[in-house]
Design a protein around this motif. Structure first.
Motif, PDB file in Angstrom:
ATOM      1  N   ALA A  47       0.838  -1.207   0.000  1.00 39.03           N
ATOM      2  CA  ALA A  47       0.000   0.000   0.000  1.00 39.03           C
ATOM      3  C   ALA A  47       0.871   1.254   0.000  1.00 39.03           C
ATOM      4  O   ALA A  47       0.562   2.242  -0.685  1.00 39.03           O
ATOM      5  N   HIS A  48       1.969   1.218   0.745  1.00 38.85           N
ATOM      6  CA  HIS A  48       2.899   2.352   0.821  1.00 38.85           C
ATOM      7  C   HIS A  48       3.438   2.716  -0.561  1.00 38.85           C
ATOM      8  O   HIS A  48       3.534   3.898  -0.911  1.00 38.85           O
ATOM      9  N   LEU A  49       3.764   1.715  -1.354  1.00 40.41           N
ATOM     10  CA  LEU A  49       4.328   1.957  -2.690  1.00 40.41           C
ATOM     11  C   LEU A  49       3.365   2.702  -3.615  1.00 40.41           C
ATOM     12  O   LEU A  49       3.800   3.339  -4.567  1.00 40.41           O
ATOM     13  N   LYS A  50       2.080   2.651  -3.323  1.00 41.57           N
ATOM     14  CA  LYS A  50       1.062   3.261  -4.180  1.00 41.57           C
ATOM     15  C   LYS A  50       0.648   4.660  -3.719  1.00 41.57           C
ATOM     16  O   LYS A  50      -0.134   5.321  -4.401  1.00 41.57           O
ATOM     17  N   THR A  51       1.174   5.122  -2.596  1.00 43.56           N
ATOM     18  CA  THR A  51       0.752   6.426  -2.065  1.00 43.56           C
ATOM     19  C   THR A  51       1.306   7.573  -2.902  1.00 43.56           C
ATOM     20  O   THR A  51       2.392   7.454  -3.491  1.00 43.56           O
ATOM     21  N   PRO A  52       0.594   8.687  -2.950  1.00 47.08           N
ATOM     22  CA  PRO A  52       1.081   9.850  -3.702  1.00 47.08           C
ATOM     23  C   PRO A  52       2.431  10.366  -3.208  1.00 47.08           C
ATOM     24  O   PRO A  52       3.279  10.747  -4.009  1.00 47.08           O
ATOM     25  N   HIS A  53       2.648  10.376  -1.891  1.00 48.66           N
ATOM     26  CA  HIS A  53       3.923  10.897  -1.370  1.00 48.66           C
ATOM     27  C   HIS A  53       5.095   9.985  -1.743  1.00 48.66           C
ATOM     28  O   HIS A  53       6.173  10.484  -2.049  1.00 48.66           O
TER      29      HIS A  53
END
Length: 108
Positions: free
Chosen positions: A65-71
């Protein structure tokens, strides 16, 4: 829990810009993502272009999920040309009980 150490070498002429973008990304990840336990960037005293990031995620799904975040996407895109080398090293805790105590101790 998923643990990783990212070993990164940065082109020296981009170091200040890279460190600013990494600091922004790490802060946003810890603040906004419940599954991100820690993203703790470090650099070697003798060679500031040698960056290490201690990454701690609740589980593999939190990492994905982290890899897909805008930041994270902003960080990855903006720093791609700054990175000379990148090695992702998955780790395993030897003593998870002490790690838990460490985080409790930090809350004091």
């Amino acid at each position: 829990m998923m643990l990783r150490i990212s070993e990164i070498e940065i082109h020296a002429d981009h170091l200040d810009q890279y460190k600013a973008l990494l600091k922004e990304e790490a802060e946003a990840s810890v603040r906004l993502e419940p599954g991100v336990i820690a993203i703790f960037p470090l650099y070697q005293r003798e060679d500031h272009t040698q960056i290490r990031i201690l990454e701690m995620y609740a589980d593999r799904q939190a990492y994905e999920a982290h890899l897909k975040t805008p930041h994270f996407q902003k960080y990855k895109t903006a720093t791609l040309h700054m990175v000379k080398s990148l090695k992702l090293v998955d780790m395993q805790a030897i003593d998870a009980e002490t790690m838990t105590r460490m985080f409790k101790k930090m809350k004091r």
